[in-house]
Design an enzyme around this catalytic site. Structure first.
Site, PDB file in Angstrom:
ATOM      1  N   HIS A  32       0.845  -1.194   0.000  1.00 26.78           N
ATOM      2  CA  HIS A  32       0.000   0.000   0.000  1.00 26.78           C
ATOM      3  C   HIS A  32       0.885   1.250   0.000  1.00 26.78           C
ATOM      4  O   HIS A  32       1.265   1.734   1.070  1.00 26.78           O
ATOM      5  CB  HIS A  32      -0.909   0.009   1.227  1.00 26.78           C
ATOM      6  CG  HIS A  32      -1.729  -1.238   1.381  1.00 26.78           C
ATOM      7  ND1 HIS A  32      -2.986  -1.363   0.853  1.00 26.78           N
ATOM      8  CD2 HIS A  32      -1.458  -2.416   1.994  1.00 26.78           C
ATOM      9  CE1 HIS A  32      -3.472  -2.567   1.143  1.00 26.78           C
ATOM     10  NE2 HIS A  32      -2.554  -3.228   1.832  1.00 26.78           N
ATOM     11  N   HIS A 265      -4.039   3.056  -3.670  1.00 23.72           N
ATOM     12  CA  HIS A 265      -4.282   2.550  -2.316  1.00 23.72           C
ATOM     13  C   HIS A 265      -3.570   1.229  -2.053  1.00 23.72           C
ATOM     14  O   HIS A 265      -2.785   1.112  -1.121  1.00 23.72           O
ATOM     15  CB  HIS A 265      -5.788   2.391  -2.080  1.00 23.72           C
ATOM     16  CG  HIS A 265      -6.134   1.911  -0.697  1.00 23.72           C
ATOM     17  ND1 HIS A 265      -5.866   0.646  -0.244  1.00 23.72           N
ATOM     18  CD2 HIS A 265      -6.744   2.543   0.335  1.00 23.72           C
ATOM     19  CE1 HIS A 265      -6.286   0.517   0.999  1.00 23.72           C
ATOM     20  NE2 HIS A 265      -6.822   1.652   1.378  1.00 23.72           N
ATOM     21  N   GLU A 419     -17.359  -6.328  23.834  1.00 25.30           N
ATOM     22  CA  GLU A 419     -16.452  -7.474  23.903  1.00 25.30           C
ATOM     23  C   GLU A 419     -15.260  -7.339  22.968  1.00 25.30           C
ATOM     24  O   GLU A 419     -14.128  -7.655  23.350  1.00 25.30           O
ATOM     25  CB  GLU A 419     -17.204  -8.775  23.587  1.00 25.30           C
ATOM     26  CG  GLU A 419     -18.240  -9.176  24.621  1.00 25.30           C
ATOM     27  CD  GLU A 419     -19.602  -8.566  24.356  1.00 25.30           C
ATOM     28  OE1 GLU A 419     -20.555  -8.882  25.096  1.00 25.30           O
ATOM     29  OE2 GLU A 419     -19.720  -7.773  23.391  1.00 25.30           O
ATOM     30  N   HIS A 481     -27.387 -18.417  23.530  1.00 25.00           N
ATOM     31  CA  HIS A 481     -26.310 -18.169  24.480  1.00 25.00           C
ATOM     32  C   HIS A 481     -25.445 -19.406  24.728  1.00 25.00           C
ATOM     33  O   HIS A 481     -24.435 -19.306  25.429  1.00 25.00           O
ATOM     34  CB  HIS A 481     -26.885 -17.701  25.817  1.00 25.00           C
ATOM     35  CG  HIS A 481     -27.369 -16.287  25.808  1.00 25.00           C
ATOM     36  ND1 HIS A 481     -28.240 -15.793  24.857  1.00 25.00           N
ATOM     37  CD2 HIS A 481     -27.102 -15.247  26.655  1.00 25.00           C
ATOM     38  CE1 HIS A 481     -28.484 -14.519  25.117  1.00 25.00           C
ATOM     39  NE2 HIS A 481     -27.806 -14.164  26.192  1.00 25.00           N
TER      40      HIS A 481
END
Length: 682
Positions: A32, A265, A419, A481
């Site tokens: 890049h 890019h 999380e 869950h």
């Protein structure tokens, strides 16, 4: 605002970064080039005017931390110019096999790299962790006239990083925590791989970060206005109660024929474009990897400044030792990465007569026992403290003092429902040094943080995950869950220890090994339901990852199990014994640790002579390595009282006894010698 003094070498130095980026990526034919070319001016100003580090000792503890969240060749170029252990030949070997310059920066691989970046957004969140670590250790150890730990964390980030959710989670928490030592420089070039960010990213970044509680500064001409860049960084350093993001408008691939487009890019420049670029900046167009002497001299001066700063800091540390010998001894021990002598003596030890408890509760008892002797521990939960049981009584929250909720010397972190950000921040906490971070959530929701967990393992970050509610044993919350597939995902990650303890001694063993494993993250898979303390379990035996819990001679079969199912397997073993059927029982709390044991030991645990049946209330995937036959869940779990859910799937003592008899009969009918499942050609 910081006073800016132009230097005659500024333009040549910036041009050097740009042309080296083109050459490095061009020789590799991969990479890049655009971002390094666009961010050359801010890189030059930061590293020659502000950044405090000593390239001759990249581990100086009070160095400024730099994170290239949008990982690319830029960091390698800067490290080389500054005199880190990265030669021109290393730059020429960019993205080549076994080089010091892999495709994206990797911690523990290249001198001067703080954290592994490349997966977008991760470095941003790591930067928040690095800043939190400084705030914490400074609050614990700094004293009047001894401002020992006061470094800044600088993060370069781009549009892609800001699109990633992990960066949003971390930025939100950083604003709440008022981390004035964190400075993010946003490469606002409006280009991503798909083209102009107008196709997908049109939010108002300033308003977003203001809402997080950040200071937002702007530099409208990041291609040329060095004074404005200098002033913005100075203003960011002056703000002590908020993190800062500097929105820096740049032109991606500046100087290239394709500047300002996504064409520069993620692909090398063409040869004629590189020659044109060098001509434009007054460099020899036919000379590759050209660095003027004045550029090297400029960066050598910055390096010498860093060396002087470290020398001054070492003198201050020596004076600190005289004034505060106890604090000095503890700080230097933590910097060295060593734990206090004898800490393991505080680990709880259990007897079979001790009451049954959930392994999440057993984890809490370990934390309660070791926290007073391990100030290195710093951790928290993703809004599940009361369920994960990770808050030790008497510990103080890590909070800005102005909130009245705690202080920066506090060791308990309220991560909120974040999380992924939590996992990536913990990587930054560990990367800083002196801290052993732990984080907590339900095992199922570790999946939200998969990217950060993977980088923990790749980067050798000692992060401990307290992952509770680990199976269908959580019951009523149901399949949404119940982490049926999560364990095998985590077990498959190299350099990650996934522990599923069956009782108190195995839980203590998990902590013992995890805290000794300074370059390995660990995940503790812990139960909601109570587990009895087992006859034959000890910390020493469990610390080998697997061991024989119930031994018999001339066995008809061996059952191998983990976690909450070991007690069910034991029930089956006892039922079979009553029928005159001899079955051994093996507890295997951690596959990866068991795999590291010597072959003789492993073959003594899972020996030849009789079939081995595995039992776990999760998917059976992966157990084929350790057993001939597998019993577990064929699909998702179910909602209901946990005992009834276990019964629904046949994970009960009587049914496992019945299954065992089928396995025994099958192998007796089949005939021939039954070899250990561990016997393989490869």
């Amino acid at each position: 605002m910081s006073q800016f003094t132009p230097e005659p070498t500024d333009n040549a130095s910036i041009a050097t970064i740009r042309t080296l980026a083109a050459d490095v990526v061009g020789k590799a034919n991969s990479g890049h080039p655009g971002a390094p070319m666009g961010m050359a001016p801010v890189s030059h100003v930061l590293f020659t005017r502000f950044f405090n580090a000593n390239p001759k000792n990249s581990k100086w503890f009070n160095r400024d931390r730099f994170v290239l969240s949008n990982g690319c060749a830029l960091q390698y170029i800067l490290l080389h110019l500054l005199g880190y252990k990265l030669s021109m030949d290393d730059l020429k070997a960019f993205r080549q096999l076994d080089s010091l310059t892999p495709g994206h920066p990797e911690a523990h691989h290249t001198d001067g790299i703080e954290v592994t970046t490349g997966p977008l957004g991760q470095g941003f969140a790591n930067g928040v962790g690095l800043a939190m670590a400084q705030a914490h250790l400074g609050a614990v150890y700094n004293r009047p006239k001894f401002d020992l730990i006061n470094n800044y964390t600088y993060v370069f980030t781009g549009d892609g990083c800001l699109m990633e959710g992990v960066a949003s989670e971390a930025a939100s928490l950083a604003g709440h925590l008022q981390l004035g030592n964190l400075i993010v420089i946003y490469d606002d070039n409006h280009i991503s791989i798909d083209g102009d960010t107008a196709v997908a990213f049109t939010e108002n970044v300033e308003q977003r970060f203001l809402s997080y509680g950040w200071q937002v500064l702007h530099v409208n001409d990041g291609d040329h206005d060095l004074a404005a860049i200098n002033g913005a960084i100075g203003a960011a350093r002056a703000e002590k109660s908020k993190p800062t993001i500097i929105c820096l408008k740049t032109t991606i691939g500046y100087g290239s024929k394709q500047q300002g487009t996504h064409g520069v890019h993620g692909a090398p420049l063409k040869a004629d474009d590189i020659q044109s670029l060098k001509t434009k900046f007054g460099f020899p167009p036919d000379q590759k990897f050209y660095v003027p002497k004045e550029t090297y001299d400029t960066y050598q001066a910055a390096a010498l400044r860093g060396a002087r700063l470290e020398s001054q800091w070492n003198s201050l540390l020596a004076e600190y030792a005289k004034a505060y010998p106890k604090e000095h001894a503890e700080l230097t021990r933590r910097i060295s990465g060593k734990l206090p002598e004898g800490w393991e003596q505080t680990l709880p030890v259990y007897k079979p007569a001790d009451p049954a408890q959930a392994s999440r509760k057993l984890s809490e008892l370990v934390l309660t026992a070791i926290t007073p002797v391990l100030p290195d521990l710093m951790g928290g939960s993703a809004d599940l403290t009361g369920s994960n049981l990770t808050k030790v009584k008497g510990t103080v929250d890590f909070q800005p003092p102005s909130t009245g909720l705690g202080n920066y010397a506090g060791t308990y972190i309220r991560y909120g429902v974040r999380e992924h950000g939590m996992g990536a921040i913990a990587n930054g906490l560990h990367a800083y040094g002196g801290i052993v971070p732990f984080v907590a959530t339900f095992l199922n929701f570790v999946s939200y943080a998969a990217g950060a967990v993977r980088l923990s393992a790749l980067s050798k970050h000692q992060v401990i995950w307290v992952a509770t509610h680990d199976s269908i044993g959580l019951g009523e919350d149901g399949p949404t869950h119940q982490p049926i597939e999560t364990a095998i995902h985590l077990r498959a990650i190299p350099n990650l220890d996934f522990w599923r303890p069956a009782d108190g001694n195995e839980t203590s063993a998990a902590y013992f090994v995890a805290l000794k494993s300074t370059q390995t993250p660990s995940v503790f898979s812990l139960s909601r339901q109570n587990l009895p303390n087992l006859e034959g379990s000890t910390i020493e035996r469990a610390a080998r990852g697997g061991y024989v819990l119930r031994e018999v001679a001339n066995e008809d079969m061996t059952i191998v199990s983990s976690g909450s199912e070991v007690m069910i397997a034991l029930e089956a073993v006892n039922l079979l014994k009553a029928e005159g059927i001899n079955v051994r029982l093996v507890s295997l709390p951690c596959w990866s640790v068991f795999d590291k044991q010597d072959e003789q030991y492993r073959l003594s645990v899972l020996r030849s002579g009789a079939p081995v049946l595995s039992l776990e209330a999760l998917t059976t995937a992966g157990w084929q390595k350790y057993s001939h036959e597998q019993y577990g869940l064929p699909a998702w779990g179910a909602s209901g009282p946990y005992l009834k859910v276990y019964e629904k799937f046949g994970i009960t003592g009587p049914n496992i006894a019945a299954v065992s008899k089928k396995v025994i009969a099958f192998y007796k009918q089949k005939g021939g010698q039954v070899m250990s499942p561990l016997f393989k050609a490869l």
